[in-house]
Design a protein around this motif. Sequence first.
Motif, PDB file in Angstrom:
ATOM      1  N   ARG A  71      -3.976  -1.428  -4.749  1.00 35.26           N
ATOM      2  CA  ARG A  71      -4.689  -1.109  -5.988  1.00 35.26           C
ATOM      3  C   ARG A  71      -6.012  -1.862  -6.045  1.00 35.26           C
ATOM      4  NH1 ARG A  71      -5.558  -3.658 -10.796  1.00 35.26           N
ATOM      5  NH2 ARG A  71      -4.215  -5.386 -10.222  1.00 35.26           N
ATOM      6  N   LEU A  72      -5.991  -3.131  -5.686  1.00 31.08           N
ATOM      7  CA  LEU A  72      -7.213  -3.932  -5.717  1.00 31.08           C
ATOM      8  C   LEU A  72      -8.236  -3.433  -4.696  1.00 31.08           C
ATOM      9  CD1 LEU A  72      -5.617  -7.471  -6.152  1.00 31.08           C
ATOM     10  CD2 LEU A  72      -6.828  -6.119  -7.888  1.00 31.08           C
ATOM     11  N   ALA A  73      -7.765  -3.018  -3.520  1.00 29.43           N
ATOM     12  CA  ALA A  73      -8.671  -2.482  -2.500  1.00 29.43           C
ATOM     13  C   ALA A  73      -9.295  -1.167  -2.963  1.00 29.43           C
ATOM     14  CB  ALA A  73      -7.927  -2.288  -1.177  1.00 29.43           C
ATOM     15  N   ILE A  74      -8.493  -0.328  -3.584  1.00 32.51           N
ATOM     16  CA  ILE A  74      -8.990   0.957  -4.094  1.00 32.51           C
ATOM     17  C   ILE A  74     -10.008   0.722  -5.202  1.00 32.51           C
ATOM     18  CG2 ILE A  74      -8.336   3.005  -5.447  1.00 32.51           C
ATOM     19  CD1 ILE A  74      -5.713   3.015  -3.763  1.00 32.51           C
ATOM     20  N   SER A  75      -9.680  -0.177  -6.112  1.00 30.22           N
ATOM     21  CA  SER A  75     -10.591  -0.500  -7.208  1.00 30.22           C
ATOM     22  C   SER A  75     -11.918  -1.022  -6.669  1.00 30.22           C
ATOM     23  CB  SER A  75      -9.942  -1.556  -8.112  1.00 30.22           C
ATOM     24  OG  SER A  75     -10.849  -2.021  -9.050  1.00 30.22           O
ATOM     25  N   SER A  76     -11.845  -1.858  -5.656  1.00 29.64           N
ATOM     26  CA  SER A  76     -13.053  -2.398  -5.043  1.00 29.64           C
ATOM     27  C   SER A  76     -13.883  -1.286  -4.401  1.00 29.64           C
ATOM     28  CB  SER A  76     -12.669  -3.448  -4.001  1.00 29.64           C
ATOM     29  OG  SER A  76     -13.801  -3.932  -3.348  1.00 29.64           O
ATOM     30  N   ALA A  77     -13.215  -0.370  -3.691  1.00 31.46           N
ATOM     31  CA  ALA A  77     -13.930   0.737  -3.033  1.00 31.46           C
ATOM     32  C   ALA A  77     -14.601   1.646  -4.057  1.00 31.46           C
ATOM     33  CB  ALA A  77     -12.963   1.537  -2.169  1.00 31.46           C
ATOM     34  N   LEU A  78     -13.875   1.991  -5.112  1.00 31.65           N
ATOM     35  CA  LEU A  78     -14.453   2.855  -6.144  1.00 31.65           C
ATOM     36  C   LEU A  78     -15.574   2.141  -6.896  1.00 31.65           C
ATOM     37  CD1 LEU A  78     -11.218   4.529  -7.570  1.00 31.65           C
ATOM     38  CD2 LEU A  78     -12.959   5.575  -6.108  1.00 31.65           C
ATOM     39  N   GLY A  79     -15.361   0.880  -7.193  1.00 23.96           N
ATOM     40  CA  GLY A  79     -16.399   0.097  -7.873  1.00 23.96           C
ATOM     41  C   GLY A  79     -17.665   0.003  -7.046  1.00 23.96           C
ATOM     42  N   GLU A  80     -17.504  -0.140  -5.755  1.00 27.55           N
ATOM     43  CA  GLU A  80     -18.658  -0.205  -4.843  1.00 27.55           C
ATOM     44  C   GLU A  80     -19.436   1.103  -4.868  1.00 27.55           C
ATOM     45  OE1 GLU A  80     -21.490  -1.542  -2.304  1.00 27.55           O
ATOM     46  OE2 GLU A  80     -19.983  -2.723  -3.367  1.00 27.55           O
ATOM     47  N   ILE A  81     -18.736   2.229  -4.895  1.00 24.39           N
ATOM     48  CA  ILE A  81     -19.418   3.530  -4.973  1.00 24.39           C
ATOM     49  C   ILE A  81     -20.218   3.623  -6.260  1.00 24.39           C
ATOM     50  CG2 ILE A  81     -19.076   6.034  -5.236  1.00 24.39           C
ATOM     51  CD1 ILE A  81     -16.618   5.720  -3.349  1.00 24.39           C
ATOM     52  N   VAL A  82     -19.603   3.237  -7.378  1.00 20.07           N
ATOM     53  CA  VAL A  82     -20.280   3.312  -8.675  1.00 20.07           C
ATOM     54  C   VAL A  82     -21.490   2.377  -8.697  1.00 20.07           C
ATOM     55  CG1 VAL A  82     -20.023   2.805 -11.150  1.00 20.07           C
ATOM     56  CG2 VAL A  82     -18.234   4.066  -9.944  1.00 20.07           C
ATOM     57  N   ARG A  83     -21.360   1.177  -8.126  1.00 17.85           N
ATOM     58  CA  ARG A  83     -22.464   0.207  -8.133  1.00 17.85           C
ATOM     59  C   ARG A  83     -23.602   0.584  -7.190  1.00 17.85           C
ATOM     60  NH1 ARG A  83     -18.143  -2.972  -8.708  1.00 17.85           N
ATOM     61  NH2 ARG A  83     -17.850  -3.372  -6.504  1.00 17.85           N
TER      62      ARG A  83
END
Length: 180
Positions: A71-83
């Motif tokens: 979950r944390l890895a997915i959140s990080s990946a999605l957050g990186e796309i948004v940022r």
Amino acid sequence: MNKPRRLTRRESRDATRARLIAAAEKIFIRFGFDASSVERIAEAAGFSRGAFYSNFRDKDELFIAVLNKRRLAISSALGEIVRREPNIAKRLQALRDWYVNQEQQKQWVILETEFTLRAIRNRAVKVRLAELRRQELETYSALVAQHFSQIGRPAMDRSGTIALSLMAIVQGLGRLSLIH
């Protein structure tokens, strides 16, 4: 010559837990939840059964830790796309591409389905999994709110509904892909 710094008890425990989680992830994917034994996981991590039980109550708790790491890895990946992607059209395409790739990870879909069935039948496991899903929804809701805020359209109280819908779509498509 410098002597390597000795790990604190906390650092040693964290390193042991991380190795157990990494080993469990591989073992669970290879054999499934039910066929993965505590002994096999501990051995793959280079530890004894005792080391396992000094870090986790049971295999269920370890599996929740594996899911939380994911979950944390997915959140990080999605957050990186948004940022990283200021262009809205490119951002949405990158997010769509990411979600499509998730459907292709069939081993995870099978494993999560197996564990969900276990949770349905076991109240204690259900409570643990529900808490993880609540955290997941909270994380994704924040990402949805961030996205809408950056494009000048506040999501207001809809970010939770949108995040829940996206989670349901990904899980549903993943399960459908298993039979096609």
